[in-house]
Design an enzyme around this catalytic site. Sequence first.
Site: not given
Length: 485
Positions: A54, A127
Amino acid sequence: MTQRVLTTESGAPVADNQNSATAGVGGPILLQDQHLLEKLARFNRERIPERVVHARGSGAYGYFEVTDDVTGFTRADFLSAVGKRTETFIRFSTVADSLGGADAVRDPRGFALKFYTDEGNYDLVGNNTPVFFIKDPIKFPDFIHSQKRDPFTGRQEPDNVWDFWAHAPEATHQVTWLMGDRGIPASYRHMNGYGSHTYQWTNAEGEAFFVKYHFKTNQGVRSLSSEQAAELAGRDGNSHQTDLLQAIERGVHPSWTLYVQVMPADEAAEYRFNPFDLTKVWPHSDYPLQRVGRLVLDRNPDNVFAEVEQAAFSPNNFVPGIGPSPDKMLQGRLFAYADAHRYRLGVNHTQLPVNAPRTAVVDNYGRDGLHATRNGARHDKNYEPNSYAGPAQTGAALSAPLAIHGWTGTHEAPAHTKDDDFFQAGELYRLMSEDEKDRLVANIAGGLSQVTRDDVIEKNLAHFHAADADYGKRVEEAVRALRED
């Protein structure tokens, strides 16, 4: 307008910011030029370690507003009344690539949300997919290593990617999501968000429920084909960042409607598959979506480094009425996320403005460490219990206790009657139109056909055959055709 005076870090005015001090005209630079040395030393230290996953992200501030009564399921104060608003910060991200990667790539997207509640910060780390590739955190480093750049070639290698998936049949469901039409969102505004994990809600009577979060975009889901994404990434690597920034600056405030699926805690043990398995969804026919509220993003950060790069989300930041479940991936993340932030940002990262609570009062015995800004008053003690009116525990648990039994050891997850690694991947495939299936097969075959080992290809094909006979047949034929060219 009064001209502001440029100063050094210590506040002294700078006389000349255009020329370094030298020993005479054209001479060597002097070590005594404090301003030059300070600028260069600070410049060398401007970067911090990027996130292992990320790394590339965008963020925005907004608010969450409750639209429906859910007090029967949770006593969380920020969900306690219809119309109640709570300030939020969200960070969207790609997962596998580095900070310098492009936005428009085939990759899951992070959907990390921080609620600045009156009872402390609540972090929901999810997510844009409701499932994930693996179900046990002990495999997470292996999985990420297989998806990142190869140590020798410096590239993401199909051999590594597909070899890991060949040995992880539970990944078939998420691979079907990733390679399908929603694998490349057109923008962060045009994708859904999911808590993905199973969490626990507890109401005022102490009743426990397991929940899954679904944030449905009110802009509509829009995605890119592989060809569109390649063209966009080449034209503007910052496409999703640009879109989010400009939309909010124009006053177009993206929003999502939050729904939850709610399972009474006593139903979990006998459910037909493990409800805490991150590779599976709960069918809506079993647990319908129930509306909770809406998330609105209405303000851009003033400084991307300070507010997006230094934003720290940890799924162990719970508030009263919300807690963890036995989801093994969630349990691993309860440690890993906070530990990553302590490494990247220091033990006092929670005191940074983007991470600090807005209305809740932080009062504990944490002291010292790098960048400490909250060290207590002169007579405050740094131990507990004490006789000086220091903060004390409440004795009230944030959530209901989880029942455990059995022997310690490395156990496989408990078997439920319908546990299976492939059924839900097949269900997802069978929901697709013929055009969607064609694109899914082409996306899978494009990567799998580049794998150099036949046995790895065969293992992956077996997964798609197990999910659905037509699915496996199409992928196998497409791979064979590409390899014969």
